[in-house]
Design a protein around this motif. Structure first.
Motif, short mmCIF file in Angstrom:
data_model
loop_
_atom_site.label_atom_id
_atom_site.label_comp_id
_atom_site.label_asym_id
_atom_site.label_seq_id
_atom_site.Cartn_x
_atom_site.Cartn_y
_atom_site.Cartn_z
N GLY A 1 -6.28 8.43 -7.91
CA GLY A 1 -6.77 7.10 -7.87
C GLY A 1 -5.94 6.11 -8.75
O GLY A 1 -5.81 4.85 -8.52
N LYS A 2 -5.11 6.66 -9.62
CA LYS A 2 -4.19 5.73 -10.24
C LYS A 2 -2.72 5.69 -9.70
O LYS A 2 -2.02 4.50 -9.93
N TYR A 3 -2.37 6.52 -8.89
CA TYR A 3 -1.06 6.42 -8.16
C TYR A 3 -1.27 6.46 -6.74
O TYR A 3 -2.13 7.19 -6.32
N PRO A 4 -0.38 6.15 -5.85
CA PRO A 4 -0.33 6.33 -4.50
C PRO A 4 0.06 7.73 -4.02
O PRO A 4 1.05 8.29 -4.33
N TYR A 5 -0.73 8.31 -3.02
CA TYR A 5 -0.51 9.74 -2.61
C TYR A 5 -0.85 9.35 -1.08
O TYR A 5 -1.74 8.43 -0.54
N ARG A 6 -0.45 10.39 -0.16
CA ARG A 6 -0.61 10.24 1.16
C ARG A 6 -1.28 11.77 1.74
O ARG A 6 -0.58 12.66 1.16
N LEU A 7 -2.00 11.67 2.56
CA LEU A 7 -2.42 12.90 3.12
C LEU A 7 -1.30 13.56 3.98
O LEU A 7 -0.55 13.16 4.76
N ASP A 8 -1.20 15.04 3.62
CA ASP A 8 -0.01 15.83 4.44
C ASP A 8 -0.47 16.33 5.41
O ASP A 8 -1.27 17.24 5.49
N THR A 9 -0.14 15.99 6.80
CA THR A 9 -0.63 16.29 7.81
C THR A 9 -0.09 17.61 8.32
O THR A 9 -0.75 18.41 9.32
N ASN A 10 0.75 18.26 7.64
CA ASN A 10 1.43 19.44 7.84
C ASN A 10 0.88 20.50 6.98
O ASN A 10 1.42 21.57 7.09
N TYR A 11 -0.08 20.28 5.89
CA TYR A 11 -0.43 21.28 5.21
C TYR A 11 -0.95 22.49 5.75
O TYR A 11 -1.97 22.19 6.51
N ALA A 12 -0.96 23.46 5.04
CA ALA A 12 -1.50 24.65 5.13
C ALA A 12 -1.21 25.45 6.46
O ALA A 12 -2.09 26.38 6.81
N LYS A 13 -0.05 25.38 7.19
CA LYS A 13 0.41 26.05 8.24
C LYS A 13 0.81 27.41 7.76
O LYS A 13 1.34 27.62 6.57
N ILE A 14 0.20 28.43 8.22
CA ILE A 14 0.14 30.16 7.92
C ILE A 14 1.99 30.18 7.46
O ILE A 14 2.09 30.90 6.74
N ASP A 15 2.51 29.70 8.54
CA ASP A 15 4.02 30.10 8.38
C ASP A 15 4.79 29.46 6.98
O ASP A 15 5.73 30.02 6.73
N ARG A 16 3.99 28.75 6.50
CA ARG A 16 4.57 28.09 5.24
C ARG A 16 4.08 28.35 3.79
O ARG A 16 4.46 27.69 3.06
N ILE A 17 3.00 28.98 3.73
CA ILE A 17 2.04 29.30 2.41
C ILE A 17 2.88 30.23 1.67
O ILE A 17 2.33 30.37 0.57
N GLY A 18 3.77 30.85 2.05
CA GLY A 18 4.41 31.95 0.99
C GLY A 18 3.73 33.16 0.81
O GLY A 18 3.90 33.63 -0.04
N HIS A 19 3.03 33.44 1.87
CA HIS A 19 2.29 34.78 1.57
C HIS A 19 3.24 35.95 2.08
O HIS A 19 3.75 36.04 3.17
N GLN A 20 3.41 36.81 1.11
CA GLN A 20 4.48 37.85 1.41
C GLN A 20 3.90 38.72 2.66
O GLN A 20 4.77 39.21 3.31
N GLY A 21 2.66 39.38 2.67
CA GLY A 21 2.39 39.86 3.65
C GLY A 21 2.35 39.39 5.15
O GLY A 21 2.98 39.96 6.16
N VAL A 22 2.33 37.87 5.09
CA VAL A 22 2.66 37.26 6.34
C VAL A 22 3.92 37.25 6.70
O VAL A 22 4.52 37.31 7.89
N GLU A 23 4.96 37.09 5.72
CA GLU A 23 6.35 37.04 5.72
C GLU A 23 6.98 38.42 6.46
O GLU A 23 7.65 38.51 7.19
N ASN A 24 6.17 39.32 5.76
CA ASN A 24 6.64 40.85 6.21
C ASN A 24 6.38 41.03 7.63
O ASN A 24 7.09 41.86 8.55
N PHE A 25 5.46 40.56 7.95
CA PHE A 25 4.60 40.79 9.24
C PHE A 25 5.56 39.96 10.47
O PHE A 25 5.90 40.55 11.44
N LYS A 26 5.97 38.94 10.14
CA LYS A 26 6.62 38.01 10.95
C LYS A 26 8.17 38.81 11.30
O LYS A 26 8.49 38.58 12.21
N THR A 27 8.66 39.22 9.99
CA THR A 27 10.00 39.64 10.25
C THR A 27 9.84 40.97 11.08
O THR A 27 10.70 41.14 11.93
N HIS A 28 8.86 41.75 10.93
CA HIS A 28 8.56 43.20 11.55
C HIS A 28 8.65 42.77 13.10
O HIS A 28 9.02 43.49 13.79
#
Length: 291
Positions: A231-258
């Motif tokens: 409310g005090k500072y300007p922020y914008r909604l991130d429309t690319n938020y929460a893509k599974i490929d970008r959340i840093g979950h180690q299990g997902v990363e290992n699966f992707k590599t495999h």
């Protein structure tokens, strides 16, 4: 049998879907190399249709397992999670189905649901990688399956994105009194948009929150602090938020590599992906071998 037993059994059943061919749609074998070139560029456009069919297929396959008189799986469309177990089980187990076409640039599926919904680990997430049987033609084939708790994905997402004051995650508003189709369950991410001076001021505010001030929490008290900051500072909604490929979950990363290192039709999927993106098609003999 309790809800954890059901989810454990369902997870094993899902992993056994690896190698299944789904007889719902088929891309015919290209008659010429020119058409094969064209097909390679557009086959990924099948993803929305095939993804929907895989969700249905998963529910059907889960109900082929022996659940006795306990209950059965039902698909929700729309709704979260995609598949829920209906019976005298509390809490009701559920599985959210995400699909991935590995020749695409990334796993585009998102996971925005609040961690507050998974306190009992009653919901799992299944990520199913699929391709046409012959890379660019044939019926959809499930080439691998990954399963983990929804809680673990939400935890990884929140830890990865939340970096106050630069980036804030907000829990959904309390909409429990609304009709089911109007209730909110998704978190959202906001990126700081102020100047350097404003950012320094915001940093001082966050520092005043104490040692654990930057650690994400879905609690009302912490969310109130975040709302005051936004409310005090300007922020914008991130429309690319929460893509599974970008959340840093180690299990997902290992699966992707495999998956990308998996060899199909004599080449890894990583190599096939590079080939299909190659405008000059220097390795057309690979495609010839498929035909």
């Amino acid at each position: 049998m309790n809800y954890q037993d059901i989810l454990t059994k369902a997870s094993k059943g899902l992993k056994n879907l690896k190698g299944n061919v789904i007889d719902v749609v088929e891309v015919k074998k290209p008659p010429t190399l020119d058409y094969a070139r064209h097909l390679a560029k557009i086959v990924s456009k099948l993803s929305p249709l095939v993804g929907n069919m895989i969700e249905y297929h998963v529910c059907v396959e889960l109900n082929k397992l022996d659940w006795g008189e306990v209950g059965s799986w039902k698909r929700q469309d729309p709704g979260f999670p995609d598949t829920v177990f209906e019976g005298n089980i509390n809490p009701a187990p559920g599985i959210e189905i995400k699909t991935w076409f590995p020749l695409a640039t990334e796993i585009t599926a998102r996971f925005k649901d609040s961690i507050n919904h998974f306190k009992q680990n009653q919901t799992y997430v299944a990520l199913l990688a699929w391709l046409p049987e012959f890379i660019i033609y044939g019926k959809p084939k499930i080439i691998d399956v990954w399963v983990d708790t929804a809680w673990s994905l939400a935890k990884a997402r929140d830890a990865h994105y939340h970096r106050p004051p630069d980036y804030l995650i907000f829990e959904p508003e309390n909409t429990s009194e609304r009709a089911a189709n109007l209730q909110q369950s998704n978190t959202n991410g906001y990126k700081f948009q102020g100047d350097a001076k404003a950012f320094q001021e915001a940093e001082k505010i966050v520092a005043a929150w104490g040692k654990e001030g930057k650690r994400y929490s879905p609690s009302r008290s912490y969310q109130k602090k975040l709302r005051q900051l936004r409310g005090k500072y300007p922020y914008r909604l991130d429309t690319n938020y929460a893509k599974i490929d970008r959340i840093g979950h180690q299990g997902v990363e290992n699966f992707k590599t495999h998956v990308l290192d998996s060899v199909i039709h004599q080449h890894s999927l990583r190599e096939w992906s590079k080939l299909i993106k190659d405008e000059e098609w220097k390795t057309m003999d690979w495609i010839k071998n498929l035909m």
